[in-house]
Design a protein around this motif. Sequence first.
Motif, PDB file in Angstrom:
ATOM      1  N   PHE A 278       1.196  -1.080   0.326  1.00  0.00           N
ATOM      2  CA  PHE A 278      -0.175   0.019  -0.303  1.00  0.00           C
ATOM      3  C   PHE A 278       0.822   0.896   0.278  1.00  0.00           C
ATOM      4  O   PHE A 278       0.437   2.078  -0.410  1.00  0.00           O
ATOM      5  CB  PHE A 278      -1.148   0.160   0.998  1.00  0.00           C
ATOM      6  N   VAL A 279       1.825   1.028   0.925  1.00  0.00           N
ATOM      7  CA  VAL A 279       2.757   2.518   1.047  1.00  0.00           C
ATOM      8  C   VAL A 279       3.535   2.654  -0.480  1.00  0.00           C
ATOM      9  O   VAL A 279       3.366   3.419  -0.882  1.00  0.00           O
ATOM     10  CB  VAL A 279       4.011   2.482   2.104  1.00  0.00           C
ATOM     11  N   VAL A 280       4.134   1.290  -1.033  1.00  0.00           N
ATOM     12  CA  VAL A 280       5.016   1.508  -1.777  1.00  0.00           C
ATOM     13  C   VAL A 280       3.748   2.013  -3.372  1.00  0.00           C
ATOM     14  O   VAL A 280       4.508   2.417  -3.929  1.00  0.00           O
ATOM     15  CB  VAL A 280       5.543   0.481  -2.609  1.00  0.00           C
ATOM     16  N   THR A 281       2.883   1.616  -2.992  1.00  0.00           N
ATOM     17  CA  THR A 281       1.768   2.243  -4.395  1.00  0.00           C
ATOM     18  C   THR A 281       1.617   3.483  -4.837  1.00  0.00           C
ATOM     19  O   THR A 281       1.613   4.499  -5.164  1.00  0.00           O
ATOM     20  CB  THR A 281       0.401   1.468  -4.236  1.00  0.00           C
ATOM     21  N   ARG A 282       1.685   3.850  -3.133  1.00  0.00           N
ATOM     22  CA  ARG A 282       0.977   5.528  -2.878  1.00  0.00           C
ATOM     23  C   ARG A 282       2.287   6.798  -3.443  1.00  0.00           C
ATOM     24  O   ARG A 282       2.106   7.542  -4.258  1.00  0.00           O
ATOM     25  CB  ARG A 282       0.640   5.905  -1.619  1.00  0.00           C
ATOM     26  N   LEU A 283       3.322   5.900  -2.791  1.00  0.00           N
ATOM     27  CA  LEU A 283       5.021   6.671  -3.534  1.00  0.00           C
ATOM     28  C   LEU A 283       4.931   6.681  -5.379  1.00  0.00           C
ATOM     29  O   LEU A 283       5.018   7.537  -5.549  1.00  0.00           O
ATOM     30  CB  LEU A 283       5.688   6.309  -2.873  1.00  0.00           C
ATOM     31  N   PHE A 284       4.647   5.109  -5.689  1.00  0.00           N
ATOM     32  CA  PHE A 284       4.847   4.914  -6.989  1.00  0.00           C
ATOM     33  C   PHE A 284       4.030   5.415  -8.038  1.00  0.00           C
ATOM     34  O   PHE A 284       3.928   6.444  -8.668  1.00  0.00           O
ATOM     35  CB  PHE A 284       5.358   3.669  -7.115  1.00  0.00           C
ATOM     36  N   THR A 285       2.650   6.007  -6.559  1.00  0.00           N
ATOM     37  CA  THR A 285       1.557   6.725  -7.416  1.00  0.00           C
ATOM     38  C   THR A 285       2.015   8.161  -7.410  1.00  0.00           C
ATOM     39  O   THR A 285       2.276   9.215  -9.315  1.00  0.00           O
ATOM     40  CB  THR A 285       0.285   6.251  -6.877  1.00  0.00           C
TER      41      THR A 285
ATOM     42  N   THR B  52       4.699   9.803  -7.513  1.00  0.00           N
ATOM     43  CA  THR B  52       6.494   9.547  -8.138  1.00  0.00           C
ATOM     44  C   THR B  52       5.674   9.939 -10.126  1.00  0.00           C
ATOM     45  O   THR B  52       6.427  10.889 -10.997  1.00  0.00           O
ATOM     46  CB  THR B  52       7.251   8.912  -8.440  1.00  0.00           C
ATOM     47  N   LEU B  53       4.529   9.129 -10.377  1.00  0.00           N
ATOM     48  CA  LEU B  53       4.310   9.538 -12.081  1.00  0.00           C
ATOM     49  C   LEU B  53       3.432  10.354 -12.284  1.00  0.00           C
ATOM     50  O   LEU B  53       3.700  10.782 -12.992  1.00  0.00           O
ATOM     51  CB  LEU B  53       3.115   7.815 -12.217  1.00  0.00           C
ATOM     52  N   TYR B  54       2.479  10.475 -10.871  1.00  0.00           N
ATOM     53  CA  TYR B  54       2.078  11.591 -10.921  1.00  0.00           C
ATOM     54  C   TYR B  54       2.872  13.033 -11.609  1.00  0.00           C
ATOM     55  O   TYR B  54       2.507  14.097 -11.923  1.00  0.00           O
ATOM     56  CB  TYR B  54       1.108  12.329  -9.643  1.00  0.00           C
ATOM     57  N   ILE B  55       3.490  13.160 -10.838  1.00  0.00           N
ATOM     58  CA  ILE B  55       4.609  14.130 -10.907  1.00  0.00           C
ATOM     59  C   ILE B  55       5.531  13.859 -12.723  1.00  0.00           C
ATOM     60  O   ILE B  55       5.966  15.114 -12.530  1.00  0.00           O
ATOM     61  CB  ILE B  55       5.783  13.867  -9.590  1.00  0.00           C
ATOM     62  N   LEU B  56       6.067  12.761 -12.433  1.00  0.00           N
ATOM     63  CA  LEU B  56       6.664  12.498 -13.846  1.00  0.00           C
ATOM     64  C   LEU B  56       6.107  13.385 -14.987  1.00  0.00           C
ATOM     65  O   LEU B  56       6.342  14.088 -16.088  1.00  0.00           O
ATOM     66  CB  LEU B  56       7.429  11.854 -13.439  1.00  0.00           C
ATOM     67  N   VAL B  57       4.355  12.599 -15.531  1.00  0.00           N
ATOM     68  CA  VAL B  57       4.173  12.839 -16.369  1.00  0.00           C
ATOM     69  C   VAL B  57       3.389  14.077 -16.312  1.00  0.00           C
ATOM     70  O   VAL B  57       3.676  15.198 -17.548  1.00  0.00           O
ATOM     71  CB  VAL B  57       2.590  11.958 -16.468  1.00  0.00           C
ATOM     72  N   ILE B  58       2.220  15.084 -14.883  1.00  0.00           N
ATOM     73  CA  ILE B  58       1.886  16.038 -15.667  1.00  0.00           C
ATOM     74  C   ILE B  58       2.758  17.112 -15.604  1.00  0.00           C
ATOM     75  O   ILE B  58       3.039  18.440 -15.643  1.00  0.00           O
ATOM     76  CB  ILE B  58       0.475  16.086 -13.870  1.00  0.00           C
ATOM     77  N   GLY B  59       3.460  17.010 -14.187  1.00  0.00           N
ATOM     78  CA  GLY B  59       4.840  18.024 -13.742  1.00  0.00           C
ATOM     79  C   GLY B  59       5.973  18.478 -14.329  1.00  0.00           C
ATOM     80  O   GLY B  59       6.636  19.078 -15.305  1.00  0.00           O
ATOM     81  N   PHE B  60       6.185  17.092 -15.505  1.00  0.00           N
ATOM     82  CA  PHE B  60       7.131  17.533 -16.567  1.00  0.00           C
ATOM     83  C   PHE B  60       7.424  16.498 -17.819  1.00  0.00           C
ATOM     84  O   PHE B  60       7.711  17.178 -19.255  1.00  0.00           O
ATOM     85  CB  PHE B  60       8.629  16.741 -15.621  1.00  0.00           C
ATOM     86  N   GLY B  61       6.560  15.839 -18.222  1.00  0.00           N
ATOM     87  CA  GLY B  61       5.991  15.206 -19.183  1.00  0.00           C
ATOM     88  C   GLY B  61       4.625  16.098 -20.237  1.00  0.00           C
ATOM     89  O   GLY B  61       5.032  16.344 -21.375  1.00  0.00           O
TER      90      GLY B  61
ATOM     91  N   GLN C 182      -3.215  11.780  -1.365  1.00  0.00           N
ATOM     92  CA  GLN C 182      -3.251  10.690  -1.367  1.00  0.00           C
ATOM     93  C   GLN C 182      -2.301  10.941  -0.225  1.00  0.00           C
ATOM     94  O   GLN C 182      -1.901  10.020   0.605  1.00  0.00           O
ATOM     95  CB  GLN C 182      -1.231  10.736  -2.702  1.00  0.00           C
ATOM     96  N   ALA C 183      -2.341  11.923   0.323  1.00  0.00           N
ATOM     97  CA  ALA C 183      -1.148  12.798   1.665  1.00  0.00           C
ATOM     98  C   ALA C 183      -2.566  12.575   2.907  1.00  0.00           C
ATOM     99  O   ALA C 183      -2.331  11.425   3.766  1.00  0.00           O
ATOM    100  CB  ALA C 183      -1.407  14.711   1.790  1.00  0.00           C
ATOM    101  N   SER C 184      -4.056  12.706   2.379  1.00  0.00           N
ATOM    102  CA  SER C 184      -5.143  11.898   3.336  1.00  0.00           C
ATOM    103  C   SER C 184      -5.349  10.457   3.558  1.00  0.00           C
ATOM    104  O   SER C 184      -5.152  10.479   4.608  1.00  0.00           O
ATOM    105  CB  SER C 184      -6.245  12.784   2.714  1.00  0.00           C
TER     106      SER C 184
END
Length: 168
Positions: free
Chosen positions: A43-50, A52-61, A99-101
């Motif tokens: 669960f924790v790894v899924t949240r962190l990976f989610t 990371t993916l959002y930041i990479l795609v929406i922020g940089f992609g 994700q933080a909540s």
Amino acid sequence: LTRLGLILLLLQYLAEFFFHMARLVCFTDENNEKLFNVWAVVFVVTRLFTLTLYILVIGFGLPRVENQALDPERGNYFSFLFNNILFRMSVLLLVCLFQASVMWRFIHFQLRRWREYWNEQSSRKRAAAAAGTKQQAKALKRDSGYHENGVVKAENGTSPRTKKLKSP
């Protein structure tokens, strides 16, 4: 973004799979909670990976997309609305807050569960220690002599109590 959605769904369903398997195992054997620990890690790894993916795609992609203008011939009607910095940052903010909540609730749930577990263990230890001292106390009373009509009688003619010396 379809591929991103599929990856995120796969991660979410993987975490849910471990959760439901842990519940099924817990229904069959209540003492076995190993899969709940596996679920917690996934669960924790899924949240962190989610995140990371959002930041990479929406922020940089998305800023690197070539066609960001209105182009009805290509079917690009809304990219100029959705692919600007204000929209991207607000989506990132919403995703991070969500994700933080979720993690906040998860951490509080885990802490409450661990506190209950440790309280249960400490109460078991206290009960075992109290039972052990009662057994030792009973054994000591019996070892000092034998009881006859409610009075402790000494063995071999010795008194169970030490006598006080009289002063002259």
